[in-house]
Design a protein around this motif. Structure first.
Motif, mmCIF file in Angstrom:
data_model
loop_
_atom_site.group_PDB
_atom_site.id
_atom_site.type_symbol
_atom_site.label_atom_id
_atom_site.label_comp_id
_atom_site.label_asym_id
_atom_site.label_seq_id
_atom_site.Cartn_x
_atom_site.Cartn_y
_atom_site.Cartn_z
ATOM 1 N N ILE A 137 0.842 -1.199 0.000
ATOM 2 C CA ILE A 137 0.000 0.000 0.000
ATOM 3 C C ILE A 137 0.875 1.246 0.000
ATOM 4 C CG2 ILE A 137 -1.725 1.295 1.337
ATOM 5 C CD1 ILE A 137 -2.783 -1.403 2.329
ATOM 6 N N LEU A 138 1.986 1.180 0.734
ATOM 7 C CA LEU A 138 2.961 2.271 0.751
ATOM 8 C C LEU A 138 4.289 1.764 0.180
ATOM 9 C CD1 LEU A 138 2.377 3.746 4.351
ATOM 10 C CD2 LEU A 138 1.530 4.670 2.178
ATOM 11 N N THR A 139 5.002 2.639 -0.476
ATOM 12 C CA THR A 139 6.315 2.298 -1.016
ATOM 13 C C THR A 139 7.392 2.924 -0.137
ATOM 14 O OG1 THR A 139 5.436 2.263 -3.259
ATOM 15 C CG2 THR A 139 7.827 2.423 -3.026
ATOM 16 N N PRO A 140 8.308 2.130 0.421
ATOM 17 C CA PRO A 140 9.342 2.709 1.286
ATOM 18 C C PRO A 140 10.297 3.590 0.499
ATOM 19 C CG PRO A 140 9.783 0.375 0.883
ATOM 20 C CD PRO A 140 8.432 0.659 0.304
ATOM 21 N N ASP A 141 10.834 4.615 1.161
ATOM 22 C CA ASP A 141 11.816 5.502 0.529
ATOM 23 C C ASP A 141 13.158 4.805 0.346
ATOM 24 O OD1 ASP A 141 10.174 7.979 0.533
ATOM 25 O OD2 ASP A 141 10.231 7.665 2.687
ATOM 26 N N GLY A 142 13.434 3.804 1.191
ATOM 27 C CA GLY A 142 14.692 3.077 1.091
ATOM 28 C C GLY A 142 14.545 1.712 1.708
ATOM 29 N N GLY A 143 15.539 0.851 1.457
ATOM 30 C CA GLY A 143 15.500 -0.488 2.030
ATOM 31 C C GLY A 143 14.758 -1.462 1.144
ATOM 32 N N THR A 144 14.692 -2.711 1.577
ATOM 33 C CA THR A 144 14.043 -3.763 0.800
ATOM 34 C C THR A 144 13.121 -4.578 1.688
ATOM 35 O OG1 THR A 144 15.882 -5.276 1.202
ATOM 36 C CG2 THR A 144 15.945 -3.988 -0.845
ATOM 37 N N ILE A 145 12.059 -5.072 1.086
ATOM 38 C CA ILE A 145 11.140 -5.997 1.749
ATOM 39 C C ILE A 145 10.999 -7.190 0.817
ATOM 40 C CG2 ILE A 145 8.854 -6.332 2.737
ATOM 41 C CD1 ILE A 145 8.637 -3.274 2.988
ATOM 42 N N ARG A 146 11.340 -8.374 1.306
ATOM 43 C CA ARG A 146 11.330 -9.564 0.456
ATOM 44 C C ARG A 146 10.526 -10.688 1.110
ATOM 45 N NH1 ARG A 146 15.379 -9.342 -3.511
ATOM 46 N NH2 ARG A 146 16.780 -7.554 -3.278
ATOM 47 N N TRP A 147 9.977 -11.525 0.267
ATOM 48 C CA TRP A 147 9.272 -12.731 0.710
ATOM 49 C C TRP A 147 9.905 -13.918 0.000
ATOM 50 C CZ3 TRP A 147 6.137 -14.552 4.275
ATOM 51 C CH2 TRP A 147 5.460 -15.745 4.050
ATOM 52 N N ASP A 148 10.426 -14.857 0.780
ATOM 53 C CA ASP A 148 11.169 -15.991 0.199
ATOM 54 C C ASP A 148 12.287 -15.506 -0.722
ATOM 55 O OD1 ASP A 148 9.881 -18.002 1.521
ATOM 56 O OD2 ASP A 148 8.492 -18.487 -0.087
ATOM 57 N N GLY A 149 12.915 -14.400 -0.354
ATOM 58 C CA GLY A 149 14.019 -13.866 -1.134
ATOM 59 C C GLY A 149 13.616 -13.082 -2.363
ATOM 60 N N THR A 150 12.308 -12.926 -2.572
ATOM 61 C CA THR A 150 11.813 -12.268 -3.781
ATOM 62 C C THR A 150 11.180 -10.923 -3.427
ATOM 63 O OG1 THR A 150 11.327 -14.422 -4.769
ATOM 64 C CG2 THR A 150 10.233 -12.498 -5.744
ATOM 65 N N PRO A 151 11.489 -9.840 -4.164
ATOM 66 C CA PRO A 151 10.797 -8.570 -3.931
ATOM 67 C C PRO A 151 9.289 -8.757 -4.091
ATOM 68 C CG PRO A 151 12.693 -8.239 -5.356
ATOM 69 C CD PRO A 151 12.525 -9.724 -5.208
#
Length: 290
Positions: A39-53
């Motif tokens: 819903i929101l896009t971070p300004d920095g950093g990564t969020i992954r699920w099972d190693g996948t964006p």
């Protein structure tokens, strides 16, 4: 704008774990949940699920219960749950079958044909839970899931979440109902002002507790005097003749018990683990003092 709602928070969640996200109002919990589900896009950093964006395909494998009510008031309850199943790619017949299962599990069969707006706040919350989970998500994120539920319906939801956990669903929960999180969650992250204060299992968090808490009964004046003379000790609440006390970690409890038995007929002497609420209040309180 100028508000940094989340500042470099980092954690990982094992597959099938139940993860408790704790923090005071405005800590950044909801912002993090909204970033996880896109819903929101971070300004920095990564969020992954099972190693996948996380993209739209991955997002379909998630379920999300927002804190705010988000039901279409004129839509009937059964149709509403089916609709959310269809949005997540479930076929029409299968969505209807799963919806009927959820109506039964949540004791909502009698409300199936009622418009959502006519339901009580608690039953609206139950409908939202069904909408979030009807597609059998791999990851289910619940923001204040017990809000508006009476104790009976709270226990129904608690049992459902325990069943989902047994079925392998990864759960992320935010709630101010500490005892429910303590029963449900295997791991925790406590945040305040967008920063991580503490994280780990309950055992990890308890290992950082600076004191040892005991319960003594009966606690007469002589016992209180012995406990009160221990440097750094804090005498706490007293109930039904029993006294709780926080003692320095290095206190020799065996020697203390022998001393108490010499002066009073002690019938109960037990170490107490700090509760999740204790750990939370300590972490947040120390952060506010800094």
């Amino acid at each position: 704008g100028r508000v940094a709602a989340v500042r470099g928070v980092s954690f990982s969640i094992c597959d099938g774990a139940t993860f408790g996200l704790l923090g005071p109002n405005g800590a950044g919990k909801t912002t993090m949940m909204r970033m996880i589900v896109g819903i929101l896009t971070p300004d920095g950093g990564t969020i992954r699920w099972d190693g996948t964006p996380i993209d739209e395909r991955v997002r379909r494998r998630f379920g999300y219960l927002p804190e705010e009510r988000g039901l279409y008031g004129r839509m009937r309850v059964r149709d509403h749950i089916i609709y959310f199943g269809r949005l997540h790619g479930v076929g029409a017949a299968e969505a209807a079958r799963r919806t009927d299962e959820w109506l039964e599990r949540l004791d909502l069969q009698s409300d199936a044909r009622r418009p959502c707006a006519e339901l009580s706040k608690g039953n609206q919350q139950k409908v939202q839970v069904a909408c979030a989970a009807v597609h059998h998500p791999d990851l289910l994120i619940l923001d204040e899931p017990f809000s508006g539920l009476d104790p009976v319906n709270g226990n129904i939801l608690l049992d459902l979440l325990l069943a989902l956990r047994r079925g392998g669903t990864t759960l992320v929960l935010s709630s101010h109902e500490m005892w429910q999180l303590e029963r449900l969650c295997s791991e925790f992250c406590i945040i305040s002002q967008g920063r991580t204060l503490a994280s780990g299992t309950l055992a990890d968090l308890r290992s950082e507790w600076p004191m040892r808490r005991i319960r003594v009964a009966p606690a007469g004046d002589a016992a209180k005097s012995v406990l009160g003379r221990i440097a750094g000790a804090r005498l706490g609440s007293e109930s039904n003749g029993a006294l709780e006390a926080d003692l320095p970690r290095e206190t020799d409890l065996a020697a203390l018990l022998r001393r108490l038995v010499e002066i009073e007929a002690i019938v109960a002497f037990e170490p107490l683990e700090p509760t999740l609420r204790d750990l939370y209040l300590r972490a947040v309180g120390e952060a506010q003092e800094r």
